[in-house]
Design a protein around this motif. Sequence first.
Motif, PDB file in Angstrom:
ATOM      1  N   THR A  14      -2.852   0.560  -3.926  1.00  0.00           N
ATOM      2  CA  THR A  14      -2.162  -0.599  -3.729  1.00  0.00           C
ATOM      3  C   THR A  14      -1.657  -1.339  -5.031  1.00  0.00           C
ATOM      4  O   THR A  14      -1.712  -0.952  -6.199  1.00  0.00           O
ATOM      5  CB  THR A  14      -3.054  -1.675  -3.154  1.00  0.00           C
TER       6      THR A  14
ATOM      7  N   ARG B  34      -7.162  -2.976   0.227  1.00  0.00           N
ATOM      8  CA  ARG B  34      -6.041  -2.253   1.147  1.00  0.00           C
ATOM      9  C   ARG B  34      -6.153  -2.921   2.476  1.00  0.00           C
ATOM     10  O   ARG B  34      -5.145  -2.744   2.994  1.00  0.00           O
ATOM     11  CB  ARG B  34      -6.717  -0.828   1.501  1.00  0.00           C
TER      12      ARG B  34
ATOM     13  N   THR C 175      -4.409   6.903  -1.300  1.00  0.00           N
ATOM     14  CA  THR C 175      -4.153   5.535  -0.806  1.00  0.00           C
ATOM     15  C   THR C 175      -4.321   4.737  -1.992  1.00  0.00           C
ATOM     16  O   THR C 175      -5.396   4.486  -2.482  1.00  0.00           O
ATOM     17  CB  THR C 175      -4.711   5.244   0.451  1.00  0.00           C
TER      18      THR C 175
ATOM     19  N   ARG D 294       0.719  -1.140  -0.047  1.00  0.00           N
ATOM     20  CA  ARG D 294       0.003   0.055   0.101  1.00  0.00           C
ATOM     21  C   ARG D 294       0.932   1.387  -0.047  1.00  0.00           C
ATOM     22  O   ARG D 294       1.986   1.350   0.817  1.00  0.00           O
ATOM     23  CB  ARG D 294      -0.861   0.092   1.327  1.00  0.00           C
TER      24      ARG D 294
ATOM     25  N   LYS E 189      -2.977  -5.631   3.151  1.00  0.00           N
ATOM     26  CA  LYS E 189      -1.758  -5.224   3.125  1.00  0.00           C
ATOM     27  C   LYS E 189      -0.740  -5.926   3.896  1.00  0.00           C
ATOM     28  O   LYS E 189      -0.951  -6.290   4.976  1.00  0.00           O
ATOM     29  CB  LYS E 189      -1.603  -3.665   3.327  1.00  0.00           C
TER      30      LYS E 189
ATOM     31  N   THR F  46       3.193  -0.653   3.929  1.00  0.00           N
ATOM     32  CA  THR F  46       2.736   0.629   3.623  1.00  0.00           C
ATOM     33  C   THR F  46       3.841   1.420   3.444  1.00  0.00           C
ATOM     34  O   THR F  46       4.743   1.461   4.437  1.00  0.00           O
ATOM     35  CB  THR F  46       1.936   1.076   4.858  1.00  0.00           C
TER      36      THR F  46
END
Length: 354
Positions: free
Chosen positions: A197, A299, A195, A180, A302, A305
Amino acid sequence: MAVVSRRFEELAHRLNQPETAADPALFRRLMQEYHEAEPAVAAYREWQTALDHLAQAQALLDSEDAREPDFKQMIQQEICEKAQQAAKLENSLKLLLVPRDEYDNRSVIMEIRSGVGGEEAALFAHSLLRMYTMYAQNRRWQLELLSLSETELGGVREAVVSVDGQGAYSRLKFESGVHRVQRVPDTETQGRIHTSTATVAVLPQAEEVEVQLDMKDLRIDTFRSSGAGGQHINKTSSAIRVTHLPTGMVVECQNERSQFQNKDKALEILRSRLLAHKKAQQQDEINAGRQAQVGTGDRSEKIRTYNFPQDRCTDHRIGLTVHNLDKVMDGGLDEVLDALVLHEQAEKLGKLAF
């Protein structure tokens, strides 16, 4: 451990037999097994010797001579030192006995795809491809682009690469999953953080003897290469699509200039996917197999990040956060991967009966 020691002695005996020497394939296999077991057997014997010395010192403590205070104190000190030495050797032996993934020494096929987030997800997938390319260069591994589908803005819809190097799978296997990113995209005019991915699958490269393909099980189609545009689009039908009929797996390859080269690359990818599928069936583990590795791209799945505003990279599996994100994106992954390797070893040690 006694079983390992007996097997080691059996291997030494068989390697000295004429019939073994007459069979090069058998000799290589037994020699590889012998060399893999040798460090653990040597450590086991050293630990056994340390335990014998400890037992001898403890026996002295029960002797009549130990009634002398100075002698007793000397023996007690020796027992303490030998106990510490035995414990240290035991820990070293346990590390050597930690079960290794049978594919750890393999080269890999990596598949990178954009996930949730539209064009920004594709741009992030491109960033990941660049990160792994630089990491491979840092490790002196050979990275080859096998297949690439790009967007008009230079993002990556899908990229498939091979990474050839000793132990590549032992490091890169931890990259399988949903990545992510939180950052302000170049396409954002109001400075808002998005945001997005991308998914990564890491497959150990399969050898032909492990996964034998029957041409009757394959449908091979040719088509023209496609791209974002421009003069580099192939005007001949050199791109290859291979469909594995029993499983429904589809592999496309169009980066090479000839059908034969694209076919070879597509079959290489297909074999690795089938090996991962076989591994998933055998081990029934959450990260084994391509579909289990990448999930849906949502998301919530994940594993890591990359937060650019806060300059941090967080691996959610072990709760590790490192800063200096630019270094990570430039291929500086070792700090994160080292921690994941140690975590895996600790988990396996906890399950080890000794």
